[in-house]
Each structure stands twice: as C-alpha cells, then as structure tokens.
Design a protein around this motif. Sequence first.
Motif, short mmCIF file in Angstrom:
data_model
loop_
_atom_site.label_atom_id
_atom_site.label_comp_id
_atom_site.label_asym_id
_atom_site.label_seq_id
_atom_site.Cartn_x
_atom_site.Cartn_y
_atom_site.Cartn_z
N ASN A 135 0.82 -1.22 0.00
CA ASN A 135 0.00 0.00 0.00
C ASN A 135 0.85 1.26 0.00
N LYS A 136 1.91 1.26 0.78
CA LYS A 136 2.78 2.44 0.83
C LYS A 136 3.53 2.63 -0.48
N LEU A 137 4.08 1.54 -1.04
CA LEU A 137 4.82 1.65 -2.30
C LEU A 137 3.92 2.07 -3.46
N SER A 138 2.65 1.67 -3.43
CA SER A 138 1.76 1.99 -4.55
C SER A 138 1.17 3.39 -4.49
N GLU A 139 1.37 4.12 -3.38
CA GLU A 139 0.86 5.50 -3.28
C GLU A 139 1.45 6.34 -4.40
N GLY A 140 0.58 6.92 -5.23
CA GLY A 140 1.01 7.74 -6.34
C GLY A 140 1.52 6.94 -7.52
N GLY A 141 1.48 5.62 -7.42
CA GLY A 141 1.94 4.75 -8.49
C GLY A 141 0.78 4.03 -9.16
N LYS A 142 1.05 2.85 -9.69
CA LYS A 142 0.04 2.08 -10.41
C LYS A 142 0.09 0.62 -9.96
N VAL A 143 -1.04 0.10 -9.49
CA VAL A 143 -1.14 -1.30 -9.11
C VAL A 143 -1.30 -2.12 -10.39
N ILE A 144 -0.40 -3.08 -10.59
CA ILE A 144 -0.45 -3.96 -11.75
C ILE A 144 -1.25 -5.21 -11.42
N MET A 145 -0.99 -5.78 -10.26
CA MET A 145 -1.69 -6.98 -9.77
C MET A 145 -1.90 -6.81 -8.28
N PRO A 146 -3.15 -6.64 -7.83
CA PRO A 146 -3.40 -6.43 -6.39
C PRO A 146 -2.93 -7.63 -5.57
N MET A 147 -2.65 -7.40 -4.30
CA MET A 147 -2.26 -8.49 -3.40
C MET A 147 -3.37 -9.53 -3.36
N ASN A 148 -2.98 -10.79 -3.54
CA ASN A 148 -3.96 -11.87 -3.55
C ASN A 148 -3.23 -13.20 -3.41
N LYS A 149 -3.95 -14.23 -3.02
CA LYS A 149 -3.39 -15.59 -2.97
C LYS A 149 -3.14 -16.06 -4.40
N THR A 150 -2.08 -16.84 -4.60
CA THR A 150 -1.72 -17.33 -5.92
C THR A 150 -1.72 -18.86 -5.95
#
Length: 145
Positions: free
Chosen positions: A102-117
Amino acid sequence: MTNISTYLTFNGNCEVAFNFYKSVFGGDFTHIGKFKDMPEDPKYPVSESNKEKIMHVSYPIGNTMLMGSDTGGEWSTNFKQGNNFSISVNTDNMDEADKLFNKLSEGGKVIMPMNKTFWDSYFGMLTDQFGIQWMVSFNANNRNK
C-alpha cells in the motif's frame, strides 16, 4: 525479516540467460518452472508458443537470490530491454506485505493487487510513483527457511 531480491524479465531467453549466470557464478537453481507447468485457467490461457518459456526461476548467489521469468501474451507488449527488472520484497507476514504494498503503490500504479496465488503465496505487483517495478509477497511455507 524482510528480504529484497532482484527479479529479471526476459523476452523468451530467460533459461539461456540464467544458464549463463550459473556458468559464471556456479551453484544451481532452487526452482525452475515453465508456463506449461501452471494450472490451466480459462481466464489466462497459455499459448503453445509460450508453454516452454520460463514462468519462474530462483537462483541463489551468495546471500542473495536472483529471480526471473520470460514475458508472454499481454505482458510482452510492455517489455523493454533495459527496464526489464523488478525489486522483489518477501515479508514475514501478510500484514507487512499489505503495508509495504500500500505504501509503495501510493502515487503509483497497481499492476496486480495483493492476492493468494496458485503457487501458494500472497503476492502483488506495482509500479511506484518513480517508475520502479515492485513485487511484494508473503509465503507462509518459506517463513521458517
């Protein structure tokens, strides 16, 4: 403890590149898997031309881990040699993974949200506000290794 590794992306020559690195540094891969080894998912079909490409490789060098994969399908349109790396962050727990993501994505772009794989990890990808690509993960199976 949070660990940071370099993750390299290749345009079809990941296996050749990592075999070269292995010839330079010695040792062996801790994991190497191809796209054909993934469980089939109708939402994300793997073309015949991509099945032999590397989905993920892990290669320890000293106290660090070099990781990589080939790009393919819709991901390959974004491939640009010279910018084909990400910083991989592995955390001790899901809360830490979420916090960092969440902190790293502030002002950036989420490519793949956090999720189980399917590889049993809690994982997400983003590009931060400075254009740096990040992968954040927590894998309970690797916590005590």
